[in-house]
Design a protein around this motif. Structure first.
Motif, PDB file in Angstrom:
ATOM      1  N   SER A 237     -86.361  -8.177   3.173  1.00 43.24           N
ATOM      2  CA  SER A 237     -84.981  -7.724   3.096  1.00 43.24           C
ATOM      3  C   SER A 237     -84.825  -6.847   1.865  1.00 43.24           C
ATOM      4  CB  SER A 237     -84.025  -8.922   3.001  1.00 43.24           C
ATOM      5  OG  SER A 237     -82.706  -8.482   2.777  1.00 43.24           O
ATOM      6  N   THR A 238     -84.292  -5.651   2.064  1.00 44.71           N
ATOM      7  CA  THR A 238     -84.138  -4.735   0.946  1.00 44.71           C
ATOM      8  C   THR A 238     -83.048  -3.714   1.249  1.00 44.71           C
ATOM      9  OG1 THR A 238     -85.268  -3.102  -0.458  1.00 44.71           O
ATOM     10  CG2 THR A 238     -85.961  -3.212   1.843  1.00 44.71           C
TER      11      THR A 238
ATOM     12  N   HIS B  59     -75.672  -6.384  11.417  1.00 45.01           N
ATOM     13  CA  HIS B  59     -74.349  -5.957  10.943  1.00 45.01           C
ATOM     14  C   HIS B  59     -73.314  -6.923  11.518  1.00 45.01           C
ATOM     15  CE1 HIS B  59     -71.251  -3.534   9.318  1.00 45.01           C
ATOM     16  NE2 HIS B  59     -70.885  -2.929  10.444  1.00 45.01           N
ATOM     17  N   GLN B  60     -72.504  -7.496  10.635  1.00 44.93           N
ATOM     18  CA  GLN B  60     -71.458  -8.447  11.037  1.00 44.93           C
ATOM     19  C   GLN B  60     -72.020  -9.599  11.880  1.00 44.93           C
ATOM     20  OE1 GLN B  60     -68.514  -5.879  12.866  1.00 44.93           O
ATOM     21  NE2 GLN B  60     -67.713  -5.219  10.885  1.00 44.93           N
ATOM     22  N   GLY B  61     -73.199 -10.076  11.458  1.00 42.68           N
ATOM     23  CA  GLY B  61     -73.788 -11.249  12.085  1.00 42.68           C
ATOM     24  C   GLY B  61     -74.504 -11.005  13.392  1.00 42.68           C
ATOM     25  N   LYS B  62     -74.602  -9.750  13.812  1.00 45.00           N
ATOM     26  CA  LYS B  62     -75.266  -9.424  15.083  1.00 45.00           C
ATOM     27  C   LYS B  62     -76.401  -8.434  14.848  1.00 45.00           C
ATOM     28  CE  LYS B  62     -71.120  -9.961  17.976  1.00 45.00           C
ATOM     29  NZ  LYS B  62     -70.223  -9.286  18.954  1.00 45.00           N
TER      30      LYS B  62
ATOM     31  N   GLY C 151     -79.324  -4.345   6.509  1.00 42.10           N
ATOM     32  CA  GLY C 151     -77.920  -4.605   6.807  1.00 42.10           C
ATOM     33  C   GLY C 151     -77.084  -4.479   5.554  1.00 42.10           C
ATOM     34  N   PRO C 152     -75.792  -4.167   5.682  1.00 44.08           N
ATOM     35  CA  PRO C 152     -74.907  -4.096   4.515  1.00 44.08           C
ATOM     36  C   PRO C 152     -74.755  -5.472   3.868  1.00 44.08           C
ATOM     37  CG  PRO C 152     -73.851  -3.222   6.512  1.00 44.08           C
ATOM     38  CD  PRO C 152     -75.084  -3.927   6.947  1.00 44.08           C
ATOM     39  N   ASN C 153     -74.183  -5.509   2.677  1.00 47.77           N
ATOM     40  CA  ASN C 153     -73.869  -6.787   2.040  1.00 47.77           C
ATOM     41  C   ASN C 153     -72.959  -7.604   2.949  1.00 47.77           C
ATOM     42  OD1 ASN C 153     -75.339  -6.256  -0.283  1.00 47.77           O
ATOM     43  ND2 ASN C 153     -73.622  -5.281  -1.312  1.00 47.77           N
ATOM     44  N   GLY C 154     -73.267  -8.886   3.103  1.00 48.99           N
ATOM     45  CA  GLY C 154     -72.451  -9.750   3.944  1.00 48.99           C
ATOM     46  C   GLY C 154     -72.767  -9.673   5.426  1.00 48.99           C
ATOM     47  N   ALA C 155     -73.860  -8.973   5.773  1.00 51.20           N
ATOM     48  CA  ALA C 155     -74.195  -8.796   7.194  1.00 51.20           C
ATOM     49  C   ALA C 155     -74.775 -10.056   7.819  1.00 51.20           C
ATOM     50  CB  ALA C 155     -75.180  -7.643   7.357  1.00 51.20           C
ATOM     51  N   GLY C 156     -75.376 -10.931   6.984  1.00 49.41           N
ATOM     52  CA  GLY C 156     -75.986 -12.145   7.502  1.00 49.41           C
ATOM     53  C   GLY C 156     -77.477 -12.248   7.236  1.00 49.41           C
ATOM     54  N   LYS C 157     -78.022 -11.310   6.451  1.00 51.10           N
ATOM     55  CA  LYS C 157     -79.461 -11.289   6.199  1.00 51.10           C
ATOM     56  C   LYS C 157     -79.937 -12.557   5.485  1.00 51.10           C
ATOM     57  CE  LYS C 157     -79.499  -7.512   3.747  1.00 51.10           C
ATOM     58  NZ  LYS C 157     -78.023  -7.347   3.645  1.00 51.10           N
ATOM     59  N   SER C 158     -79.276 -12.906   4.379  1.00 50.26           N
ATOM     60  CA  SER C 158     -79.683 -14.082   3.608  1.00 50.26           C
ATOM     61  C   SER C 158     -79.497 -15.364   4.421  1.00 50.26           C
ATOM     62  CB  SER C 158     -78.896 -14.176   2.301  1.00 50.26           C
ATOM     63  OG  SER C 158     -79.251 -13.124   1.425  1.00 50.26           O
ATOM     64  N   THR C 159     -78.427 -15.417   5.207  1.00 55.13           N
ATOM     65  CA  THR C 159     -78.197 -16.588   6.062  1.00 55.13           C
ATOM     66  C   THR C 159     -79.324 -16.733   7.074  1.00 55.13           C
ATOM     67  OG1 THR C 159     -75.803 -16.349   5.819  1.00 55.13           O
ATOM     68  CG2 THR C 159     -76.577 -17.682   7.663  1.00 55.13           C
ATOM     69  N   LEU C 160     -79.772 -15.609   7.639  1.00 59.42           N
ATOM     70  CA  LEU C 160     -80.883 -15.645   8.595  1.00 59.42           C
ATOM     71  C   LEU C 160     -82.162 -16.128   7.932  1.00 59.42           C
ATOM     72  CD1 LEU C 160     -82.218 -15.054  11.300  1.00 59.42           C
ATOM     73  CD2 LEU C 160     -82.398 -12.653  10.627  1.00 59.42           C
ATOM     74  N   MET C 161     -82.469 -15.595   6.756  1.00 57.83           N
ATOM     75  CA  MET C 161     -83.694 -15.993   6.065  1.00 57.83           C
ATOM     76  C   MET C 161     -83.666 -17.469   5.682  1.00 57.83           C
ATOM     77  SD  MET C 161     -84.636 -12.653   3.732  1.00 57.83           S
ATOM     78  CE  MET C 161     -82.981 -12.290   3.182  1.00 57.83           C
TER      79      MET C 161
ATOM     80  N   VAL D  80     -68.031 -16.504  11.189  1.00 59.22           N
ATOM     81  CA  VAL D  80     -69.304 -16.486  11.916  1.00 59.22           C
ATOM     82  C   VAL D  80     -70.282 -15.614  11.135  1.00 59.22           C
ATOM     83  CG1 VAL D  80     -70.472 -15.933  14.077  1.00 59.22           C
ATOM     84  CG2 VAL D  80     -68.118 -16.781  14.127  1.00 59.22           C
ATOM     85  N   ALA D  81     -71.290 -16.255  10.526  1.00 60.53           N
ATOM     86  CA  ALA D  81     -72.261 -15.507   9.714  1.00 60.53           C
ATOM     87  C   ALA D  81     -73.363 -14.915  10.580  1.00 60.53           C
ATOM     88  CB  ALA D  81     -72.863 -16.417   8.651  1.00 60.53           C
ATOM     89  N   LEU D  82     -73.789 -15.667  11.596  1.00 58.56           N
ATOM     90  CA  LEU D  82     -74.789 -15.195  12.553  1.00 58.56           C
ATOM     91  C   LEU D  82     -74.277 -15.475  13.952  1.00 58.56           C
ATOM     92  CD1 LEU D  82     -78.076 -16.562  10.911  1.00 58.56           C
ATOM     93  CD2 LEU D  82     -77.228 -14.207  10.825  1.00 58.56           C
ATOM     94  N   ASN D  83     -74.392 -14.478  14.817  1.00 55.16           N
ATOM     95  CA  ASN D  83     -73.820 -14.602  16.154  1.00 55.16           C
ATOM     96  C   ASN D  83     -74.870 -14.295  17.221  1.00 55.16           C
ATOM     97  OD1 ASN D  83     -72.237 -14.677  18.407  1.00 55.16           O
ATOM     98  ND2 ASN D  83     -70.776 -13.120  17.743  1.00 55.16           N
ATOM     99  N   ASP D  84     -75.456 -15.350  17.800  1.00 51.35           N
ATOM    100  CA  ASP D  84     -76.397 -15.216  18.922  1.00 51.35           C
ATOM    101  C   ASP D  84     -77.563 -14.283  18.577  1.00 51.35           C
ATOM    102  OD1 ASP D  84     -77.369 -15.752  21.482  1.00 51.35           O
ATOM    103  OD2 ASP D  84     -76.312 -14.048  22.367  1.00 51.35           O
ATOM    104  N   ILE D  85     -78.303 -14.663  17.535  1.00 48.25           N
ATOM    105  CA  ILE D  85     -79.449 -13.872  17.084  1.00 48.25           C
ATOM    106  C   ILE D  85     -80.693 -14.228  17.898  1.00 48.25           C
ATOM    107  CG2 ILE D  85     -81.009 -13.426  15.137  1.00 48.25           C
ATOM    108  CD1 ILE D  85     -78.269 -12.249  14.679  1.00 48.25           C
ATOM    109  N   ASN D  86     -81.381 -13.197  18.396  1.00 47.53           N
ATOM    110  CA  ASN D  86     -82.622 -13.383  19.162  1.00 47.53           C
ATOM    111  C   ASN D  86     -83.695 -12.449  18.604  1.00 47.53           C
ATOM    112  OD1 ASN D  86     -81.713 -15.165  21.601  1.00 47.53           O
ATOM    113  ND2 ASN D  86     -80.159 -13.571  21.439  1.00 47.53           N
ATOM    114  N   ILE D  87     -84.787 -13.027  18.126  1.00 49.19           N
ATOM    115  CA  ILE D  87     -85.886 -12.252  17.540  1.00 49.19           C
ATOM    116  C   ILE D  87     -87.204 -12.879  17.968  1.00 49.19           C
ATOM    117  CG2 ILE D  87     -87.035 -11.531  15.396  1.00 49.19           C
ATOM    118  CD1 ILE D  87     -84.304 -11.741  13.998  1.00 49.19           C
ATOM    119  N   THR D  88     -88.180 -12.046  18.324  1.00 50.01           N
ATOM    120  CA  THR D  88     -89.525 -12.536  18.615  1.00 50.01           C
ATOM    121  C   THR D  88     -90.532 -11.757  17.782  1.00 50.01           C
ATOM    122  OG1 THR D  88     -88.951 -13.143  20.890  1.00 50.01           O
ATOM    123  CG2 THR D  88     -91.287 -12.884  20.390  1.00 50.01           C
ATOM    124  N   ILE D  89     -91.377 -12.479  17.055  1.00 48.18           N
ATOM    125  CA  ILE D  89     -92.439 -11.867  16.254  1.00 48.18           C
ATOM    126  C   ILE D  89     -93.745 -12.534  16.676  1.00 48.18           C
ATOM    127  CG2 ILE D  89     -93.353 -11.468  13.941  1.00 48.18           C
ATOM    128  CD1 ILE D  89     -90.454 -11.793  12.902  1.00 48.18           C
TER     129      ILE D  89
END
Length: 231
Positions: free
Chosen positions: A184-185, A202-205, A35-45, A16-25
């Protein structure tokens, strides 16, 4: 520009790369995606830009589903991936004119962006001849060429020297006055210099989504806060 992500989940096999992500901009702002490496940042983008198909949930850009309105959505998004894919055998101006043609953009805009990101002295060179720093600038130029409402940058100052970092930060800061930027940085000084809000994955959340002052909270530095949340 409005972006609303609801219940976004993405899996690669059993992982599970992303787990129930909710964001409003809702407003123009520069947001630090941490987030650490492998947290899901690139998958989200990549999910926001439509590069990856999502498994569950939805992403709305200006109240329109990104998956159902791919071309219209991509016209409003600029993306600089971490690996910065470029056509190395093309000349800088030739490449940017090629990108401009894809977007039906006038030639004048190409020169304007070349000047904005500081690659005027290099515009007649082949991309393969450029330093890593200048390649990053070309990547940023293609991302902002069509004046997107949402700009997504994955490690945009990677490989730049200190002077170049300051210059690119200033460009991003100017863009952030009129557009929404997701940055992302791993460089905490970058977050402090540019961002008003932090989203920590972190860990997809999402562990925290708050103004930068609140994220830092009781800690002496952003690095200390980051370590506390993710270790």
């Amino acid at each position: 520009m409005s972006l609303k992500i609801s219940g976004l989940t993405k899996k690669f096999g059993e992982q599970v790369a992303l787990n129930d992500i909710n964001i409003t901009i809702a407003n123009n702002e520069i947001i630090g995606l941490l987030g650490p490496n492998g947290a899901g940042k690139s998958t989200l983008m990549k999910s926001i830009t439509g590069v990856l198909k999502i498994d569950e949930g939805e992403i709305l850009l200006d109240e329109k589903n990104v998956s159902e309105n791919e071309i219209e959505s991509k016209k409003k998004i600029g993306f600089l991936p971490e690996n910065n894919p470029l056509y190395n055998e093309m000349y800088v101006k030739e490449y940017l004119q090629f990108v401009a043609n894809l977007h039906n953009i006038k030639k004048e805009r190409v020169e304007q962006v070349i000047d904005l990101v500081g690659i005027t002295p290099e515009k007649s060179k082949k991309i393969s001849q450029l330093s890593k720093g200048y390649k990053q600038r070309v990547g940023l130029a293609q991302a902002i060429l069509h004046e997107p409402d949402l700009l997504i940058l994955d490690e945009p100052t990677n490989g730049l020297d200190p002077n170049q970092i300051v210059e690119i930060r200033n460009v991003i800061k100017e863009i952030g006055k009129e557009k929404t930027v997701i940055l992302s940085t791993h460089i905490m000084q970058e977050v402090e210099a540019l961002c008003s809000r932090v989203i920590l994955i972190h860990q997809g959340k999402i562990l925290q989504d708050s103004p930068i002052s609140e994220f830092k909270g009781k800690f002496e530095s952003l690095e200390e806060a980051f370590q506390s949340y993710t270790v």
